[in-house]
Design a protein around this motif. Structure first.
Motif, PDB file in Angstrom:
ATOM      1  N   MET A 207      18.766  -1.912  24.800  1.00  0.00           N
ATOM      2  CA  MET A 207      18.796  -0.970  23.687  1.00  0.00           C
ATOM      3  C   MET A 207      20.094  -0.174  23.611  1.00  0.00           C
ATOM      4  O   MET A 207      20.232   0.710  22.765  1.00  0.00           O
ATOM      5  CB  MET A 207      17.604  -0.015  23.767  1.00  0.00           C
ATOM      6  CG  MET A 207      16.262  -0.673  23.534  1.00  0.00           C
ATOM      7  SD  MET A 207      16.077  -1.388  21.870  1.00  0.00           S
ATOM      8  CE  MET A 207      16.254  -3.146  22.234  1.00  0.00           C
ATOM      9  N   ILE A 208      21.047  -0.470  24.498  1.00  0.00           N
ATOM     10  CA  ILE A 208      22.375   0.113  24.356  1.00  0.00           C
ATOM     11  C   ILE A 208      23.043  -0.542  23.149  1.00  0.00           C
ATOM     12  O   ILE A 208      22.797  -1.713  22.853  1.00  0.00           O
ATOM     13  CB  ILE A 208      23.199  -0.118  25.634  1.00  0.00           C
ATOM     14  CG1 ILE A 208      22.603   0.715  26.782  1.00  0.00           C
ATOM     15  CG2 ILE A 208      24.655   0.260  25.435  1.00  0.00           C
ATOM     16  CD1 ILE A 208      23.284   0.492  28.112  1.00  0.00           C
ATOM     17  N   LEU A 209      23.867   0.194  22.449  1.00  0.00           N
ATOM     18  CA  LEU A 209      24.518  -0.360  21.264  1.00  0.00           C
ATOM     19  C   LEU A 209      25.237  -1.660  21.598  1.00  0.00           C
ATOM     20  O   LEU A 209      25.981  -1.735  22.575  1.00  0.00           O
ATOM     21  CB  LEU A 209      25.513   0.631  20.676  1.00  0.00           C
ATOM     22  CG  LEU A 209      24.966   1.857  19.951  1.00  0.00           C
ATOM     23  CD1 LEU A 209      26.111   2.619  19.308  1.00  0.00           C
ATOM     24  CD2 LEU A 209      23.926   1.484  18.909  1.00  0.00           C
ATOM     25  N   GLY A 210      25.040  -2.674  20.760  1.00  0.00           N
ATOM     26  CA  GLY A 210      25.734  -3.929  20.962  1.00  0.00           C
ATOM     27  C   GLY A 210      27.203  -3.822  20.638  1.00  0.00           C
ATOM     28  O   GLY A 210      28.018  -4.623  21.100  1.00  0.00           O
ATOM     29  N   ASP A 211      27.566  -2.834  19.837  1.00  0.00           N
ATOM     30  CA  ASP A 211      28.951  -2.649  19.428  1.00  0.00           C
ATOM     31  C   ASP A 211      29.180  -1.164  19.196  1.00  0.00           C
ATOM     32  O   ASP A 211      28.480  -0.535  18.409  1.00  0.00           O
ATOM     33  CB  ASP A 211      29.231  -3.438  18.144  1.00  0.00           C
ATOM     34  CG  ASP A 211      30.709  -3.499  17.794  1.00  0.00           C
ATOM     35  OD1 ASP A 211      31.484  -2.692  18.347  1.00  0.00           O
ATOM     36  OD2 ASP A 211      31.078  -4.350  16.972  1.00  0.00           O
ATOM     37  N   ASN A 212      30.147  -0.589  19.904  1.00  0.00           N
ATOM     38  CA  ASN A 212      30.450   0.831  19.744  1.00  0.00           C
ATOM     39  C   ASN A 212      31.434   1.094  18.614  1.00  0.00           C
ATOM     40  O   ASN A 212      31.885   2.222  18.431  1.00  0.00           O
ATOM     41  CB  ASN A 212      30.996   1.401  21.052  1.00  0.00           C
ATOM     42  CG  ASN A 212      29.892   1.709  22.043  1.00  0.00           C
ATOM     43  OD1 ASN A 212      28.983   2.485  21.744  1.00  0.00           O
ATOM     44  ND2 ASN A 212      29.956   1.105  23.208  1.00  0.00           N
ATOM     45  N   TRP A 361      20.990  -9.702  18.662  1.00  0.00           N
ATOM     46  CA  TRP A 361      19.518  -9.690  18.665  1.00  0.00           C
ATOM     47  C   TRP A 361      19.085  -9.071  19.983  1.00  0.00           C
ATOM     48  O   TRP A 361      19.204  -9.663  21.039  1.00  0.00           O
ATOM     49  CB  TRP A 361      19.008 -11.116  18.533  1.00  0.00           C
ATOM     50  CG  TRP A 361      17.520 -11.253  18.439  1.00  0.00           C
ATOM     51  CD1 TRP A 361      16.647 -11.463  19.466  1.00  0.00           C
ATOM     52  CD2 TRP A 361      16.722 -11.173  17.244  1.00  0.00           C
ATOM     53  NE1 TRP A 361      15.353 -11.512  18.999  1.00  0.00           N
ATOM     54  CE2 TRP A 361      15.366 -11.352  17.635  1.00  0.00           C
ATOM     55  CE3 TRP A 361      17.012 -10.988  15.891  1.00  0.00           C
ATOM     56  CZ2 TRP A 361      14.317 -11.359  16.725  1.00  0.00           C
ATOM     57  CZ3 TRP A 361      15.964 -10.971  14.987  1.00  0.00           C
ATOM     58  CH2 TRP A 361      14.651 -11.159  15.396  1.00  0.00           C
ATOM     59  N   ARG A 362      18.560  -7.850  19.933  1.00  0.00           N
ATOM     60  CA  ARG A 362      18.303  -7.094  21.153  1.00  0.00           C
ATOM     61  C   ARG A 362      16.856  -6.611  21.144  1.00  0.00           C
ATOM     62  O   ARG A 362      16.432  -5.897  20.232  1.00  0.00           O
ATOM     63  CB  ARG A 362      19.297  -5.931  21.254  1.00  0.00           C
ATOM     64  CG  ARG A 362      20.755  -6.413  21.103  1.00  0.00           C
ATOM     65  CD  ARG A 362      21.739  -5.277  21.030  1.00  0.00           C
ATOM     66  NE  ARG A 362      21.962  -4.646  22.320  1.00  0.00           N
ATOM     67  CZ  ARG A 362      22.814  -5.082  23.251  1.00  0.00           C
ATOM     68  NH1 ARG A 362      23.517  -6.185  23.028  1.00  0.00           N
ATOM     69  NH2 ARG A 362      22.958  -4.445  24.380  1.00  0.00           N
ATOM     70  N   VAL A 363      16.124  -6.999  22.164  1.00  0.00           N
ATOM     71  CA  VAL A 363      14.673  -6.785  22.189  1.00  0.00           C
ATOM     72  C   VAL A 363      14.232  -6.175  23.514  1.00  0.00           C
ATOM     73  O   VAL A 363      14.647  -6.634  24.583  1.00  0.00           O
ATOM     74  CB  VAL A 363      13.912  -8.112  21.965  1.00  0.00           C
ATOM     75  CG1 VAL A 363      12.399  -7.879  22.015  1.00  0.00           C
ATOM     76  CG2 VAL A 363      14.319  -8.743  20.630  1.00  0.00           C
ATOM     77  N   GLU A 364      13.401  -5.140  23.424  1.00  0.00           N
ATOM     78  CA  GLU A 364      12.772  -4.562  24.618  1.00  0.00           C
ATOM     79  C   GLU A 364      11.360  -4.139  24.220  1.00  0.00           C
ATOM     80  O   GLU A 364      11.157  -3.069  23.630  1.00  0.00           O
ATOM     81  CB  GLU A 364      13.570  -3.371  25.144  1.00  0.00           C
ATOM     82  CG  GLU A 364      13.091  -2.894  26.499  1.00  0.00           C
ATOM     83  CD  GLU A 364      14.115  -1.977  27.141  1.00  0.00           C
ATOM     84  OE1 GLU A 364      14.886  -2.447  27.997  1.00  0.00           O
ATOM     85  OE2 GLU A 364      14.139  -0.804  26.757  1.00  0.00           O
ATOM     86  N   VAL A 365      10.407  -5.008  24.509  1.00  0.00           N
ATOM     87  CA  VAL A 365       9.025  -4.784  24.059  1.00  0.00           C
ATOM     88  C   VAL A 365       8.073  -4.926  25.240  1.00  0.00           C
ATOM     89  O   VAL A 365       8.436  -5.400  26.316  1.00  0.00           O
ATOM     90  CB  VAL A 365       8.657  -5.766  22.933  1.00  0.00           C
ATOM     91  CG1 VAL A 365       9.472  -5.499  21.687  1.00  0.00           C
ATOM     92  CG2 VAL A 365       8.858  -7.218  23.387  1.00  0.00           C
ATOM     93  N   TYR A 366       6.840  -4.525  25.016  1.00  0.00           N
ATOM     94  CA  TYR A 366       5.827  -4.608  26.078  1.00  0.00           C
ATOM     95  C   TYR A 366       4.544  -5.210  25.528  1.00  0.00           C
ATOM     96  O   TYR A 366       4.331  -5.248  24.324  1.00  0.00           O
ATOM     97  CB  TYR A 366       5.544  -3.225  26.656  1.00  0.00           C
ATOM     98  CG  TYR A 366       5.145  -2.190  25.621  1.00  0.00           C
ATOM     99  CD1 TYR A 366       3.820  -2.047  25.226  1.00  0.00           C
ATOM    100  CD2 TYR A 366       6.108  -1.374  25.008  1.00  0.00           C
ATOM    101  CE1 TYR A 366       3.452  -1.105  24.280  1.00  0.00           C
ATOM    102  CE2 TYR A 366       5.749  -0.440  24.058  1.00  0.00           C
ATOM    103  CZ  TYR A 366       4.425  -0.314  23.708  1.00  0.00           C
ATOM    104  OH  TYR A 366       4.061   0.616  22.746  1.00  0.00           O
TER     105      TYR A 366
END
Length: 366
Positions: A207-212, A361-366
């Motif tokens: 969940m850190i920005l993929g691009d600053n 495509w950035r995913v952090e789910v449970y």
């Protein structure tokens, strides 16, 4: 770093004179004023002054209070928090955790929400640096009646504040916690100012920005407390005055919750939308109060489907998408984008593979 915090009492709600004095005293005791003043004396003096002047109000039942200052950007410190080229990772472990102090615990869900959700501010005195989007482990304390001292039951929570914290001074971190009876979350939600909490991490980078790049486009999709990392990013974009970073890109937030009383940080997001209409879009799905196109409950994936083609075009132009919360939203969102790709004669499987390869495509789910 300046405080100006409506979360405590400036707009609100749940702070009595006694608890305000306790919070103020606790923050000042746990902040190394002598060393911090050398770095930012005027900012620290301003912060202390605002702490002492915070007004209080009688609580309004069911009122969800905005947890950020109203209007304009707030200066932040220390500037060294911008210097790191990589996010700090695994600074503290289960064998050597960091002990933080509870500054405040506030219920941010309304009385008719199906679950209670709390915003918890922890003081770490500058010893727990982190980046927006990282995750913290909460160690069960030895006296925890549910999971006494069992490090295998370490619970993870995404940070709900930027690296500067809710007090903009780099000394606090916030958690957004849904109360689940019989777990460490209950201990957190029932904690009081002054209580000690053991933390591990920070960890994870999804969940850190993929691009600053300040001109980048970021699409955030969350369910429930999955909103935490996005609140951190949006605060950095639209609330904090950071000399070396000014967001001029586009952020789009989709949030799925149960009902009106389940909205989290809604006042903040409305404020950002009002102040930065060209840079921020905000859409929310109320599953128990709204209907989808088939007459069923309106989940965040149903809301997302309405805009899937527009989102797909953004992704093809380099946007980043982040999914946080329940894993059952991921496949429907992929399907919605797949249908949108078919409509414009694009190969969704190939697009998805490219997005993942490019870290879009950035995913952090449970």
């Amino acid at each position: 770093m300046a405080l100006l915090l409506t979360q405590a009492a400036a707009t609100s709600s749940l702070v009595s004179d006694r608890s305000l004095k306790l919070r103020t005293s606790l923050l000042l005791k746990t902040t190394n004023l002598s060393s911090f003043e050398k770095r930012a004396p005027s900012a620290m003096a301003f912060s202390i002054g605002v702490l002492q002047r915070l007004p209080t109000r009688v609580a309004t039942p069911g009122r969800i209070v905005c947890a950020v200052p109203q209007g304009g950007k707030v200066p932040v410190a220390p500037s060294e928090l911008e210097h790191a080229m990589r996010p700090p990772t695994n600074l503290y472990t289960v064998d050597s955790p960091h002990t933080a102090t509870v500054l405040s615990v506030k219920k941010i869900s309304g009385s008719n929400a199906p679950a209670e959700t709390y915003h918890i501010v922890l003081v770490h005195d500058g010893s727990f640096p982190h980046w927006e989007g990282q995750v913290f482990g909460v160690m069960p304390a030895p006296e925890n009646p549910f999971e006494p001292g069992d490090t295998e039951m370490l619970r993870y929570f995404s940070g709900a504040s930027s690296r500067y914290g809710d007090y903009f001074n780099g000394r606090t971190v916030s958690l957004c916690v849904r109360l689940v009876p019989g777990t460490t979350s209950e201990i957190l939600c029932n904690s009081k100012p002054g209580d000690k909490i053991q933390l591990t991490g920070p960890t994870r980078e999804a969940m850190i920005l993929g691009d600053n790049n300040p001109n980048a486009t970021h699409i955030f999709v969350a369910t429930g407390t999955g909103i935490a990392p996005f609140r951190a990013h949006l605060g950095r974009f639209f609330k904090e005055n950071i000399p070396t970073f000014t967001f001029s890109g586009h952020a789009w937030l989709f949030h799925g919750v149960s009902n009106e009383d389940s909205k989290l940080y809604n006042h903040e997001f409305i404020q950002y939308r009002k102040e930065y209409p060209e840079n921020f879009r905000y859409d929310i799905a109320l599953s128990r109060e709204q209907k989808n196109s088939s007459g069923g409950k309106m989940y965040v994936q149903d809301l997302f489907r309405r805009h899937a083609t527009e989102v797909l075009v953004m992704l093809l132009k380099g946007a980043y998408i982040y999914l946080a919360g329940r894993k059952d939203m991921v496949t429907p969102i992929e399907d919605a984008l797949g249908d949108a790709a078919t409509e414009i004669d694009k190969d969704w499987d190939g697009i998805l593979a490219t997005l993942k390869k490019n870290n879009q495509w950035r995913v952090e789910v449970y």
